[in-house]
Design an enzyme around this catalytic site. Structure first.
Site, mmCIF file in Angstrom:
data_model
loop_
_atom_site.group_PDB
_atom_site.id
_atom_site.type_symbol
_atom_site.label_atom_id
_atom_site.label_comp_id
_atom_site.label_asym_id
_atom_site.label_seq_id
_atom_site.Cartn_x
_atom_site.Cartn_y
_atom_site.Cartn_z
ATOM 1 N N GLY A 1 6.646 6.013 7.790
ATOM 2 C CA GLY A 1 5.874 7.118 7.669
ATOM 3 C C GLY A 1 5.737 7.916 8.900
ATOM 4 O O GLY A 1 6.513 7.851 9.680
ATOM 5 N N GLU B 1 8.983 2.506 11.103
ATOM 6 C CA GLU B 1 10.076 3.181 11.009
ATOM 7 C C GLU B 1 9.316 4.722 10.788
ATOM 8 O O GLU B 1 8.933 4.862 9.766
ATOM 9 C CB GLU B 1 10.937 3.023 9.644
ATOM 10 C CG GLU B 1 12.113 3.867 9.729
ATOM 11 C CD GLU B 1 12.315 4.947 8.882
ATOM 12 O OE1 GLU B 1 11.779 6.183 9.466
ATOM 13 O OE2 GLU B 1 12.490 4.833 7.625
ATOM 14 N N CYS C 1 13.561 11.086 6.732
ATOM 15 C CA CYS C 1 13.536 10.971 7.948
ATOM 16 C C CYS C 1 14.830 10.743 8.812
ATOM 17 O O CYS C 1 14.992 11.309 9.917
ATOM 18 C CB CYS C 1 12.967 9.521 8.445
ATOM 19 S SG CYS C 1 11.213 9.370 7.986
ATOM 20 N N LYS D 1 0.911 -1.032 -0.033
ATOM 21 C CA LYS D 1 0.127 -0.213 0.115
ATOM 22 C C LYS D 1 0.894 1.443 -0.163
ATOM 23 O O LYS D 1 1.455 1.686 1.087
ATOM 24 C CB LYS D 1 -1.159 -0.008 1.099
ATOM 25 C CG LYS D 1 -2.072 1.047 1.157
ATOM 26 C CD LYS D 1 -1.645 2.484 1.549
ATOM 27 C CE LYS D 1 -2.565 3.471 1.357
ATOM 28 N NZ LYS D 1 -1.948 4.777 0.850
ATOM 29 N N HIS D 2 1.072 1.741 -1.188
ATOM 30 C CA HIS D 2 1.995 2.860 -1.471
ATOM 31 C C HIS D 2 1.343 4.192 -1.127
ATOM 32 O O HIS D 2 -0.102 4.314 -0.783
ATOM 33 C CB HIS D 2 2.592 2.945 -2.862
ATOM 34 C CG HIS D 2 4.007 3.276 -2.729
ATOM 35 N ND1 HIS D 2 4.671 4.246 -1.780
ATOM 36 C CD2 HIS D 2 5.098 2.969 -3.493
ATOM 37 C CE1 HIS D 2 5.759 4.362 -2.001
ATOM 38 N NE2 HIS D 2 6.236 3.575 -3.067
#
Length: 461
Positions: free
Chosen positions: A212, A234, A268, A160-161
């Site tokens: 995300g 993450e 990130c 699920k992008h």
């Protein structure tokens, strides 16, 4: 958020996609379940052959897929090509090393005897279909660093992008299919975030991984916890970049600029908080600010561009709000700080000094090319400022003093400590964080074992 390609350099919607309906989602879940039953029985050599083929195809497609990524989320084209090349290398690394990373483990002979067994081993077996909820900022790399180890371990993937990179998501499904992985081994689910819970609760889905935002991680972890399913998260990061008096200031400042604005500052693991010892603060700030000012902002398709647009209008507005709040509360703008006129979601490389805990940017992640500067009186204060954040993904330390180095390695609250260099991910090194940056690890042997059934096999005497 609609599933669509919107060019962040112009704001133009280039393509839209319908979300999958319930019937098609069910078909794909069934295909994943069926594919797993076969894929798990293949040999490492068979999987490696296909993974290497995927890497070769990606190398052939590099220029085209790079243009797709840049069109969808705005990263400079040179960085997009580098991302594709990095993915191919990671695929080959796992093709080469997966079998040894997942080799049977033999307990000590005496321990086996003490357990009452004639022999015993520990074996890593695949779990099943794994749902991957992935972000837009590294639309190939974030997926490949999950998919390569998962497929090599014998699992199958459901992607699920992010809704703003649908063409990249569909490319990945096609890539693994062309490489020879069986139908259902890796599938892209064009669905909105509201459909994730139902997919995750399906008993055929055995685990989930998410890269995300913290809210997204909380949502997925909550559902997975309710279903007692393994997760790896993450999440955000606000990495410190600490500069001490013994550092090479020219080199530190040069790397600091790159560390802050990689991927238009939307990473990130980008260094975001620059904590500089008082003895070298002014000298570093001058070099760093000059480097940020010298960056070329513009069309991400242009080879000379260093910084392109942010990925979305909302993302730019969020970043701008953090800067405005900081300035209103006393921060000093050393460069940048004002939204440019014209089309696209651009924001200039910005440096803020005199940042305090009263400002939102002190506690929140700035996802864009905005750096904050802190003056530390000594080693103790540098460590304290570095740890004064809700995140703990990675960290950067610049020192040639052994005592300082030992202290930073011991006390920094982060999943990585990078010394005299920039944080980066590599397939051989574990990647992940602590605190609100998430849990679990990707990459290396630690990453490939995250979604394995670690099985004890005991045979009586």
């Amino acid at each position: 958020m609609p599933i669509a390609t919107v060019n962040p350099a112009t704001g133009e919607t280039l393509a839209t996609y319908d979300a999958l309906g319930a019937e098609e989602i069910e078909r794909r879940l069934a295909a994943a379940d069926s594919a797993f039953r076969t894929h798990r029985t293949t040999t490492f050599a068979e999987r490696a052959l296909r993974m290497r083929k995927a890497a070769d195809l990606l190398d052939e497609d590099q220029r085209d897929v790079a243009r797709v990524m840049t069109t969808e989320m705005g990263k400079p084209i040179r960085q997009a090509r580098a991302e594709a090349a990095k993915c191919a290398k990671a695929m080959r690394w796992y093709a080469e090393h997966a079998e040894e990373l997942l080799a049977d483990e033999q307990p000590a002979e005496q321990d086996v005897k003490d357990s009452g067994a004639a022999w015993a081993i520990v074996r890593y077996r695949p779990l099943g279909p794994v749902l991957a909820v992935m972000p837009w900022n590294f639309p190939l790399w974030q997926v490949v660093r999950f998919a390569a180890p998962a497929l090599m371990a014998g699992n199958v993937g459901l992607l699920k992008h992010a809704s703003n990179v649908p063409q990249t998501a569909l490319y990945l499904e096609d890539l693994y299919r062309r490489a020879g992985f069986a139908e259902g081994c890796f599938q892209t689910l064009l669905i909105g975030s509201g459909a994730v819970e139902k997919v995750l609760r399906d008993p055929r889905v055995r685990a989930a991984t998410l890269t995300g935002s913290e809210p997204a991680g909380r949502a997925v972890a909550s559902v997975a916890g309710d279903e007692v399913k393994k997760t790896v998260l993450e999440l955000g990061g606000s990495d410190p970049f600490v500069v001490m008096p013994s550092a090479d200031l020219d080199r530190a400042a040069e790397v600091a600029v790159r560390a802050r604005v990689q991927n238009n500052g939307q990473s990130c693991i980008a260094a975001k908080r620059f904590i500089v010892h008082a003895d070298v603060f002014d000298a570093f700030a001058e070099r760093f600010t000059a480097g940020m000012k010298a960056l070329r902002t513009g069309d991400p398709m242009a080879e000379e561009t260093d910084v392109g647009p942010l990925s979305s209008e909302r993302g730019r507005a969020d970043l701008e709000e953090l800067v405005v709040d900081a300035v209103e509360n006393g921060a000093t703008v050393l460069c940048g700080g004002e939204r440019p006129d014209g089309p696209g979601w651009y924001y200039p490389p910005t440096v803020l000094a005199d940042v305090t805990p009263a400002m939102r940017i002190h506690h929140e992640e700035a996802f864009g090319p905005v750096a904050t500067l802190y003056r530390a009186a000594d080693l103790d204060e540098a460590v304290a400022i570095a740890n004064d954040a809700p995140f703990g993904l990675s960290s950067n330390v610049w020192t040639h003093n052994g005592t300082e180095l030992d202290r930073f390695v011991r006390d920094l609250e982060a999943g990585g400590v990078y010394i005299n260099g920039m944080t980066a991910s590599h397939p051989a090194l574990p990647f992940g964080g602590v605190k609100r940056s998430g849990y679990g690890r990707e990459l290396s042997g630690h990453g490939i074992r995250e979604f394995c059934n670690i099985t004890t096999i005991w045979h009586g005497a």
